[in-house]
Design a protein around this motif. Structure first.
Motif, PDB file in Angstrom:
ATOM      1  N   ALA A 244      49.504  -7.315  44.910  1.00  0.00           N
ATOM      2  CA  ALA A 244      48.847  -7.738  46.146  1.00  0.00           C
ATOM      3  C   ALA A 244      48.591  -9.243  46.101  1.00  0.00           C
ATOM      4  O   ALA A 244      48.838  -9.960  47.079  1.00  0.00           O
ATOM      5  CB  ALA A 244      47.540  -6.968  46.339  1.00  0.00           C
ATOM      6  N   TYR A 247      52.105 -11.235  46.187  1.00  0.00           N
ATOM      7  CA  TYR A 247      52.808 -11.122  47.476  1.00  0.00           C
ATOM      8  C   TYR A 247      51.898 -11.507  48.648  1.00  0.00           C
ATOM      9  O   TYR A 247      52.331 -11.485  49.801  1.00  0.00           O
ATOM     10  CB  TYR A 247      53.346  -9.698  47.688  1.00  0.00           C
ATOM     11  N   GLN A 248      50.638 -11.808  48.326  1.00  0.00           N
ATOM     12  CA  GLN A 248      49.645 -12.203  49.333  1.00  0.00           C
ATOM     13  C   GLN A 248      49.542 -11.197  50.475  1.00  0.00           C
ATOM     14  O   GLN A 248      49.616 -11.554  51.655  1.00  0.00           O
ATOM     15  CB  GLN A 248      49.964 -13.604  49.862  1.00  0.00           C
ATOM     16  N   VAL A 249      49.414  -9.939  50.084  1.00  0.00           N
ATOM     17  CA  VAL A 249      49.164  -8.868  51.052  1.00  0.00           C
ATOM     18  C   VAL A 249      47.978  -8.055  50.528  1.00  0.00           C
ATOM     19  O   VAL A 249      47.514  -8.278  49.408  1.00  0.00           O
ATOM     20  CB  VAL A 249      50.391  -7.941  51.230  1.00  0.00           C
ATOM     21  N   SER A 250      47.490  -7.121  51.342  1.00  0.00           N
ATOM     22  CA  SER A 250      46.341  -6.328  50.899  1.00  0.00           C
ATOM     23  C   SER A 250      46.781  -5.270  49.884  1.00  0.00           C
ATOM     24  O   SER A 250      47.963  -4.902  49.829  1.00  0.00           O
ATOM     25  CB  SER A 250      45.690  -5.642  52.094  1.00  0.00           C
ATOM     26  N   GLU A 253      48.278  -2.340  51.581  1.00  0.00           N
ATOM     27  CA  GLU A 253      49.678  -2.509  51.964  1.00  0.00           C
ATOM     28  C   GLU A 253      50.621  -2.253  50.785  1.00  0.00           C
ATOM     29  O   GLU A 253      51.656  -1.592  50.942  1.00  0.00           O
ATOM     30  CB  GLU A 253      49.879  -3.927  52.515  1.00  0.00           C
TER      31      GLU A 253
END
Ligand SMILES: [Zn+2]
Length: 268
Positions: A244, A247-250, A253
């Motif tokens: 997370a 990849y700079q996502v939650s 996700e």
């Protein structure tokens, strides 16, 4: 309260290391959010040990069957015969508890020794054929042998259902070579969290999240902050958290996408 769950696609929970406290290990995994754990086979003895664990935790621990390349010795043909009989038997009986979900782990490993190089190549190709024949995906172990491995896979690419290149620790170029096999994904584990690891840069640069599944490879490869200790399935949460971040996502996700990848490859 967590609003997502995730899957450990590679965990040797049938090992001696878990003899004393497997119930607790499973309980902790569930608490951490692990919804399923996949157990690879490695050798002849593991046929029974894997199936025993999967019978104890039905629907939660799911078995694979295969001969790990480092376990390929002079008797490899005999071992493969025993495995194939078990595999065919399980399919013929419609055995739902120990219904194999994949062939593996199989592959090539020339890191320590090339003593059984020829046998490894033959044993791997044989198991690739099982995958084609049964429609079960491959769980692939590869170390210092990527070219040789992909050379074999190429011959069967169109007929293969897909699979996982487990414990990926390579560079961008190596990732791209694997990703050319579009029904396959990379298994990412604890190495991602190591301070020295280049994976935090290389993965986002070369590998979309839609091509990644999570794994621990327990009891090996424990992620930070457990590095050096016995790994267990619950620790796969640390791999998810690190993905997370890079990849700079939650985290939700990452869980959703990797679960969808598992569904695509394993049908689970
Ligand atoms: Zn393994």
């Amino acid at each position: 309260m967590m609003n997502y769950t995730f899957i450990d696609t590679h965990s040797h929970l049938d090992g001696e290391e878990f003899k004393e406290d497997l119930d607790e290990v499973i309980a902790r995994a569930k608490e951490m959010g692990v919804s399923k754990i996949f157990l690879p086979g490695v050798d002849k003895n593991s046929i029974d040990s894997v199936s025993k664990v999967c019978r104890s935790y039905p629907e939660y621990c799911l078995p694979m069957i295969g001969l790990q390349p480092e376990e390929v010795k002079a008797d490899w043909k005999e071992v493969l015969n025993v495995m194939k009989e078990r595999l065919d038997g399980s399919i013929a009986q419609g055995d739902t508890v120990t219904k194999y979900i994949a062939i593996g782990e199989c592959g090539l490993d020339f890191y320590w020794s090339r003593e059984f190089e020829k046998e490894q190549l033959q044993a791997f190709e044989e198991q690739v054929k099982w995958s084609v024949e049964t429609g079960l995906p491959l769980m692939i172990h590869c170390r210092k042998a990527q070219n040789e491995l992909l050379h074999i896979l190429k011959d069967y690419e169109n007929d293969l259902p897909g699979g996982v290149f487990h414990c990926f620790t390579g560079n961008q170029k190596e990732a791209e070579e694997y990703l050319k096999f579009d029904k396959f994904v990379l298994g990412i584990g604890g190495v991602l969290t190591f301070k020295s690891s280049h994976l935090r840069e290389d993965l986002p640069a070369a590998v979309p999240l839609s091509r990644i599944v999570l794994e621990t490879d327990s009891p090996y490869m424990a992620p930070v902050p457990y590095r050096g200790k016995r790994n267990e399935s619950g620790f796969v949460k640390e791999v998810l958290k690190q993905l997370a971040l890079c990849y700079q996502v939650s985290e939700t996700e990452v869980a959703q996408i990797t679960n969808a990848n598992v569904k695509r490859v394993f049908g689970i």
